[in-house]
Scaffold this active site. Structure first.
Site, PDB file in Angstrom:
ATOM      1  N   LYS A 101       0.877  -1.165   0.000  1.00 36.90           N
ATOM      2  CA  LYS A 101       0.000   0.000   0.000  1.00 36.90           C
ATOM      3  C   LYS A 101       0.913   1.212   0.000  1.00 36.90           C
ATOM      4  CE  LYS A 101      -3.018   2.898   2.723  1.00 36.90           C
ATOM      5  NZ  LYS A 101      -3.863   3.100   3.895  1.00 36.90           N
ATOM      6  N   GLY A 162      -8.239   9.402   9.198  1.00 36.02           N
ATOM      7  CA  GLY A 162      -8.633   9.502  10.597  1.00 36.02           C
ATOM      8  C   GLY A 162      -9.745  10.497  10.880  1.00 36.02           C
ATOM      9  N   ALA A 188      -9.648   5.553   3.596  1.00 35.78           N
ATOM     10  CA  ALA A 188      -9.565   6.724   4.484  1.00 35.78           C
ATOM     11  C   ALA A 188     -10.846   7.536   4.497  1.00 35.78           C
ATOM     12  CB  ALA A 188      -8.396   7.637   4.153  1.00 35.78           C
ATOM     13  N   GLY A 189     -11.199   7.973   5.674  1.00 32.32           N
ATOM     14  CA  GLY A 189     -12.339   8.859   5.846  1.00 32.32           C
ATOM     15  C   GLY A 189     -13.594   8.175   6.348  1.00 32.32           C
ATOM     16  N   ALA A 210      -9.613   1.579   9.106  1.00 28.78           N
ATOM     17  CA  ALA A 210      -8.934   1.126  10.314  1.00 28.78           C
ATOM     18  C   ALA A 210      -9.558   1.762  11.544  1.00 28.78           C
ATOM     19  CB  ALA A 210      -7.437   1.447  10.250  1.00 28.78           C
ATOM     20  N   THR A 211      -9.330   3.073  11.701  1.00 28.70           N
ATOM     21  CA  THR A 211      -9.705   3.687  12.970  1.00 28.70           C
ATOM     22  C   THR A 211     -11.215   3.724  13.184  1.00 28.70           C
ATOM     23  OG1 THR A 211      -9.502   5.858  11.944  1.00 28.70           O
ATOM     24  CG2 THR A 211      -7.646   5.093  13.236  1.00 28.70           C
TER      25      THR A 211
END
Lengths: 271, 79
Positions: A101, A162, A188-189, A210-211
């Site tokens: 990645k 994030g 992301a996002g 992820a987060t």
């Protein structure tokens, strides 16, 4: 419902990141609940053993091997082509995979991809035999350029890393997905399950997050929600949504309605 | 950084590291990571010296020279 990247079939369209989890045990529960078969890891310096330091509780590397999840090393934290390329080469050596990645980050405030460096690094790594999955801006032209240099997928952001803001420019994501000949993975996002479903409804082939899971109050439950959302969005996309209309449209038949009081039957009211 | 010292040192992950004569990469990694050596081969670790990756097959025969900038990395949670 498999996702094919560079000839490899993945049984889940949800790609998980491992950042942000408070412990490996918490991470394991979330990974299992997510159903993911591909999971990112970062490359960092090994810690020198210190006298009296607590024993290592195992590595994320060992965890993925035990769960049978394919590792996708990233180049997170790289701000230049040179750093990203060296990190990818170290990852290939450490993890025994030529998948990467690719992140080339413009600055540590926005964490947005540096388009110029990203394209240059992608080109170099593809020539070096890597399967490159670039984390990119939500720019259809850059996505096309990345595909042109041989990237195995493109991974546009929905919103800054994030931020949990969801998909800020759905029209661009849809345009990228419509034009791409390689898998498009929204990266992301993502903040919550509806964001993941939306990405799939817009035509993305997968979602990387992820987060949104690891920092949720209940990561295992959110991981399950994300798995279901990706499946739901994929099916909704495949099923073909109804067109949006400016006006209401009755779904019950207008004919055969009874007369009540002064109102004659079968008035052509759409109810 | 280039100040001469009695015992030769390399910079390993940003910190000075005293080198015994003829320290090879595999010995350095085993010293740093005694726990990750499985069947004689450290798992999940990669090494670069002066910004060039040293392939695992060359670890036993590659000597860490004084003044070398060594990075020893592994996969961690992230991304």
């Amino acid at each position: 419902m498999t996702l094919s990247i560079a000839g490899v079939e993945l049984g889940s369209r949800l790609v998980m990141g491992t950042g942000g989890a408070p412990s490996l045990m918490a991470l394991e529960g979330a990974l299992v609940a997510s159903g993911t078969e591909l999971t990112t890891v970062a490359m960092r310096r090994v810690a020198r053993p210190r006298p009296g330091a607590p024993a290592d509780d195992g590595s994320v590397w060992g965890l993925l091997a035990r769960l049978g999840i394919r590792a996708l090393p990233n180049t997170a934290g790289c701000f230049s082509v040179r750093e990203a390329v060296l990190t990818a080469r170290l990852a290939r050596e450490a993890c025994g995979t030529d998948w990467v990645k690719l992140e080339v980050i413009a600055d540590d405030v926005t964490l947005l991809p540096d388009p110029v460096g990203l394209l240059e690094a992608a080109d170099e790594l593809v020539r070096d035999g890597f399967v490159v999955l670039p984390y990119t801006n939500d720019d259809p032209v850059l996505a096309r350029r990345l595909e042109d240099v041989g990237c195995a997928a493109v991974m546009p952001l929905g919103a800054p890393i994030g931020s949990g803001l969801g998909i800020l420019n759905p029209r661009n994501i849809e345009a990228i997905a419509a034009a791409a000949r390689v898998p498009v993975i929204l990266d992301a996002g993502i903040g919550t399950a509806s964001d993941a479903a939306q990405a799939m409804e817009l035509g993305c082939d997968g979602v990387l997050l992820a987060t949104a899971v690891t920092r949720a109050a209940d990561p295992v439950r959110m991981a399950r929600a994300m798995r279901l959302a990706v499946e739901a969005g994929y099916d909704a996309r495949g099923a073909g949504r109804i067109p949006r209309r400016e006006q209401a449209l009755a779904s019950s038949p207008p004919d055969g309605r009874m007369a009540v009081g002064d109102r004659p039957g079968n008035l052509d009211l759409a109810l | 950084m280039s100040t001469p010292t009695p015992s030769p040192t390399a910079v390993v992950n940003g910190e000075p590291y005293a080198l015994a004569a003829g320290t090879t990469v595999d010995r350095l990694v085993a010293e740093l990571l005694p726990g990750c050596v499985v069947d004689g081969a450290p798992q999940g670790v990669a090494v670069a010296i002066d910004d060039a990756v040293v392939p695992r097959s060359l670890w036993p025969t590659t000597t860490v020279e004084p003044g070398a900038r060594v990075e020893v990395v592994t996969a961690v949670q992230g991304g």
